[in-house]
Motif scaffolding. Structure first.
Motif, PDB file in Angstrom:
ATOM      1  N   LEU A 154      10.469  47.301  61.998  1.00 14.05           N
ATOM      2  CA  LEU A 154      11.464  47.528  60.938  1.00 14.05           C
ATOM      3  C   LEU A 154      10.948  47.119  59.570  1.00 14.05           C
ATOM      4  N   ASP A 155      11.546  47.687  58.523  1.00 14.59           N
ATOM      5  CA  ASP A 155      11.212  47.280  57.150  1.00 14.59           C
ATOM      6  C   ASP A 155      11.597  45.816  56.968  1.00 14.59           C
ATOM      7  N   VAL A 156      10.910  45.139  56.026  1.00  8.12           N
ATOM      8  CA  VAL A 156      11.155  43.700  55.843  1.00  8.12           C
ATOM      9  C   VAL A 156      12.623  43.410  55.526  1.00  8.12           C
ATOM     10  N   SER A 157      13.252  44.220  54.678  1.00  8.89           N
ATOM     11  CA  SER A 157      14.645  43.949  54.298  1.00  8.89           C
ATOM     12  C   SER A 157      15.562  44.070  55.522  1.00  8.89           C
ATOM     13  N   ILE A 158      15.246  45.005  56.409  1.00  9.60           N
ATOM     14  CA  ILE A 158      16.093  45.199  57.595  1.00  9.60           C
ATOM     15  C   ILE A 158      15.800  44.121  58.636  1.00  9.60           C
ATOM     16  N   GLN A 159      14.545  43.617  58.652  1.00  8.82           N
ATOM     17  CA  GLN A 159      14.192  42.541  59.595  1.00  8.82           C
ATOM     18  C   GLN A 159      15.145  41.360  59.440  1.00  8.82           C
ATOM     19  N   ALA A 160      15.397  40.974  58.171  1.00 10.87           N
ATOM     20  CA  ALA A 160      16.254  39.813  57.919  1.00 10.87           C
ATOM     21  C   ALA A 160      17.668  40.066  58.435  1.00 10.87           C
ATOM     22  N   GLN A 161      18.175  41.287  58.240  1.00  9.24           N
ATOM     23  CA  GLN A 161      19.529  41.614  58.723  1.00  9.24           C
ATOM     24  C   GLN A 161      19.611  41.460  60.246  1.00  9.24           C
ATOM     25  N   ILE A 162      18.597  41.997  60.939  1.00 11.98           N
ATOM     26  CA  ILE A 162      18.628  41.958  62.412  1.00 11.98           C
ATOM     27  C   ILE A 162      18.470  40.515  62.915  1.00 11.98           C
ATOM     28  N   LEU A 163      17.599  39.734  62.262  1.00 12.92           N
ATOM     29  CA  LEU A 163      17.424  38.334  62.679  1.00 12.92           C
ATOM     30  C   LEU A 163      18.728  37.556  62.485  1.00 12.92           C
ATOM     31  N   ASN A 164      19.394  37.787  61.356  1.00 16.00           N
ATOM     32  CA  ASN A 164      20.665  37.096  61.107  1.00 16.00           C
ATOM     33  C   ASN A 164      21.716  37.524  62.128  1.00 16.00           C
ATOM     34  N   LEU A 165      21.699  38.818  62.468  1.00 15.20           N
ATOM     35  CA  LEU A 165      22.652  39.318  63.467  1.00 15.20           C
ATOM     36  C   LEU A 165      22.402  38.638  64.826  1.00 15.20           C
ATOM     37  N   LEU A 166      21.123  38.544  65.212  1.00 16.79           N
ATOM     38  CA  LEU A 166      20.797  37.926  66.509  1.00 16.79           C
ATOM     39  C   LEU A 166      21.244  36.466  66.539  1.00 16.79           C
ATOM     40  N   GLN A 167      21.060  35.771  65.409  1.00 16.78           N
ATOM     41  CA  GLN A 167      21.475  34.358  65.350  1.00 16.78           C
ATOM     42  C   GLN A 167      22.997  34.238  65.423  1.00 16.78           C
ATOM     43  N   LYS A 168      23.692  35.145  64.757  1.00 14.87           N
ATOM     44  CA  LYS A 168      25.158  35.106  64.756  1.00 14.87           C
ATOM     45  C   LYS A 168      25.694  35.379  66.184  1.00 14.87           C
ATOM     46  N   LEU A 169      25.090  36.376  66.836  1.00 15.78           N
ATOM     47  CA  LEU A 169      25.532  36.715  68.201  1.00 15.78           C
ATOM     48  C   LEU A 169      25.304  35.537  69.145  1.00 15.78           C
ATOM     49  N   GLN A 170      24.161  34.863  68.947  1.00 23.67           N
ATOM     50  CA  GLN A 170      23.860  33.717  69.812  1.00 23.67           C
ATOM     51  C   GLN A 170      24.920  32.631  69.645  1.00 23.67           C
ATOM     52  N   LYS A 171      25.298  32.398  68.384  1.00 27.61           N
ATOM     53  CA  LYS A 171      26.294  31.361  68.088  1.00 27.61           C
ATOM     54  C   LYS A 171      27.675  31.758  68.620  1.00 27.61           C
ATOM     55  N   ASP A 172      28.037  33.034  68.394  1.00 28.50           N
ATOM     56  CA  ASP A 172      29.382  33.494  68.760  1.00 28.50           C
ATOM     57  C   ASP A 172      29.581  33.617  70.266  1.00 28.50           C
ATOM     58  N   ILE A 173      28.565  34.147  70.979  1.00 27.52           N
ATOM     59  CA  ILE A 173      28.790  34.381  72.407  1.00 27.52           C
ATOM     60  C   ILE A 173      27.858  33.580  73.316  1.00 27.52           C
ATOM     61  N   GLY A 174      27.162  32.608  72.730  1.00 30.24           N
ATOM     62  CA  GLY A 174      26.387  31.659  73.551  1.00 30.24           C
ATOM     63  C   GLY A 174      25.222  32.275  74.296  1.00 30.24           C
ATOM     64  N   LEU A 175      24.489  33.188  73.657  1.00 28.04           N
ATOM     65  CA  LEU A 175      23.358  33.824  74.347  1.00 28.04           C
ATOM     66  C   LEU A 175      22.135  32.900  74.369  1.00 28.04           C
ATOM     67  N   THR A 176      21.265  33.148  75.312  1.00 26.58           N
ATOM     68  CA  THR A 176      19.984  32.439  75.388  1.00 26.58           C
ATOM     69  C   THR A 176      18.892  33.482  75.207  1.00 26.58           C
ATOM     70  N   TYR A 177      17.908  33.193  74.331  1.00 25.57           N
ATOM     71  CA  TYR A 177      16.886  34.203  74.023  1.00 25.57           C
ATOM     72  C   TYR A 177      15.477  33.738  74.384  1.00 25.57           C
ATOM     73  N   LEU A 178      14.668  34.707  74.825  1.00 29.44           N
ATOM     74  CA  LEU A 178      13.209  34.559  74.797  1.00 29.44           C
ATOM     75  C   LEU A 178      12.759  35.523  73.707  1.00 29.44           C
ATOM     76  N   PHE A 179      12.286  34.994  72.588  1.00 34.94           N
ATOM     77  CA  PHE A 179      11.964  35.819  71.420  1.00 34.94           C
ATOM     78  C   PHE A 179      10.454  36.008  71.340  1.00 34.94           C
ATOM     79  N   ILE A 180       9.995  37.229  71.632  1.00 32.10           N
ATOM     80  CA  ILE A 180       8.552  37.507  71.662  1.00 32.10           C
ATOM     81  C   ILE A 180       8.127  38.112  70.327  1.00 32.10           C
ATOM     82  N   ALA A 181       7.084  37.585  69.718  1.00 31.15           N
ATOM     83  CA  ALA A 181       6.631  38.124  68.430  1.00 31.15           C
ATOM     84  C   ALA A 181       5.194  37.702  68.157  1.00 31.15           C
ATOM     85  N   HIS A 182       4.537  38.443  67.243  1.00 30.30           N
ATOM     86  CA  HIS A 182       3.207  37.994  66.818  1.00 30.30           C
ATOM     87  C   HIS A 182       3.280  37.400  65.414  1.00 30.30           C
TER      88      HIS A 182
END
Ligand code: SF4
Length: 340
Positions: free
Chosen positions: A182-210
């Protein structure tokens, strides 16, 4: 025996592939745990085995050996209904939403697909309702329900990928480089969304990245992978402040600092990443490690807790008066560095 602190435990997991030249050791005996509600970042260069590890954990690739324990139970022998239930609870979001989504299906069909296969998760709720809820959860406007992937931008396409994974209400999600395409500006939106979802519904993540900066932003703890092995694992603050494995030190030294005039040194690793086909005995990093000597060529060091919560796979990292470190007689032979 399972550790009660962990939602998911990976024990000596291996995934080998038969290739013409022999056996490719994509994942070569990794072990770690992920606590409930935590994000564990898994980082390393392309080809180090991190995506294969994520897929082996949820059995998109059948592991060659080892075990994956989810909520205290081994999952590798699950078949039939047990395997189907495991798949509902452990989901994955892929790297490239354009190639992972079927271009012939619209938003509704893409999100409802897994629900049709797993009707029992609906518990009487209509598919339409569950799709609507999933779209709201990931911030997708309802007007896009009939849109096809090619009509949407990268961020919205990835939101469909996330909605698809969340529609089944999983507990654990493997995020396989979810923002790399994704474009850098959209990356931040998706990362914030993932963090919000984790907080709201208690998800557990394995986050793979380079990308280490991305992993730092989202992870509670970080595991560094090299050639199919985890070489260091600790909390995100410690790994950036006091990396101990020579590979982690080199990896972190390569992160650009967005500050004009700030100078520092980058560790230059000599040689190429060795082939994972029929690997030689010894430490997986020995061929490029500036400190390699005797024992490094004989056996792969196990990942050991060298100080509370800080695991390192190196024969020489040891306790000292000011924390764990490589001893001076080893680091006397210092790696090549260039100013950046
Ligand atoms: Fe380097 Fe030897 Fe430590 Fe491996 S075990 S990281 S080769 S010093």
């Amino acid at each position: 025996m399972a550790n009660d602190n962990y939602l998911l435990e990976v024990k000596d997991l291996k995934k080998y592939f038969k290739v013409k030249a022999g056996t490719l050791h994509a994942v070569d005996g990794i072990s770690f745990g992920v606590k409930k509600g935590e994000t564990l970042g898994l980082v390393g260069e392309s080809g180090c085995g991190k995506s294969t590890a994520g897929r082996a954990i949820i059995r998109l690739h059948e592991p060659t050996a080892g075990d994956v324990i989810f909520e205290g139970k081994s999952t590798l022998h699950y078949k039939g209904q047990d395997k189907k239930r495991m798949r509902q609870e452990m989901q994955i979001v892929f790297q490239d939403p354009y190639s992972s989504l079927n271009p012939r299906l619209n938003t509704f069909q893409l999100i409802s697909d897994p629900l049709k296969v797993n009707k029992e998760v609906l518990g009487g709720e209509s598919i339409e309702n569950r799709v609507k809820t999933a779209m709201e959860l990931v911030g997708l406007e309802q007007r896009l329900v009939d849109s096809y992937p090619h009509e949407l931008d990268g961020g919205r396409r990835q939101r469909i990928g996330i909605a698809r994974a969340l529609a089944l209400q999983p507990k654990f999600v493997v995020l396989d480089e979810p923002v790399s395409a994704l474009d850098v500006s959209i990356q931040a939106q998706i990362l914030n969304l993932l963090q919000k979802l984790q907080k709201d519904i208690g998800l557990t993540y394995l986050f793979i990245a380079h990308n280490l900066s991305v992993v730092k932003h989202i992870s509670d703890r970080i595991a560094v992978m090299y050639l199919g092995h985890i070489v260091e694992l600790t909390d995100y603050k410690t790994i950036f402040a006091r990396p101990q494995h020579p590979y982690t030190q080199a990896l972190l030294s390569a992160i650009p600092i967005p500050k004009v005039g700030l100078k520092r040194e980058r560790i230059i690793l000599e040689g190429d990443v060795p082939s994972p086909v029929n690997p030689k005995p010894g430490c997986c990093f020995a061929g490029r490690c500036p400190y390699a000597q005797g024992p490094c060529l004989e056996s792969m060091p196990p990942l050991v807790e060298k100080e509370p919560g800080h695991f390192v796979a190196c024969h020489f990292v040891q306790e000292s008066a000011d924390g764990i470190k490589l001893p001076a007689e080893i680091t006397g032979k210092s790696p090549r560095k260039v100013a950046i």
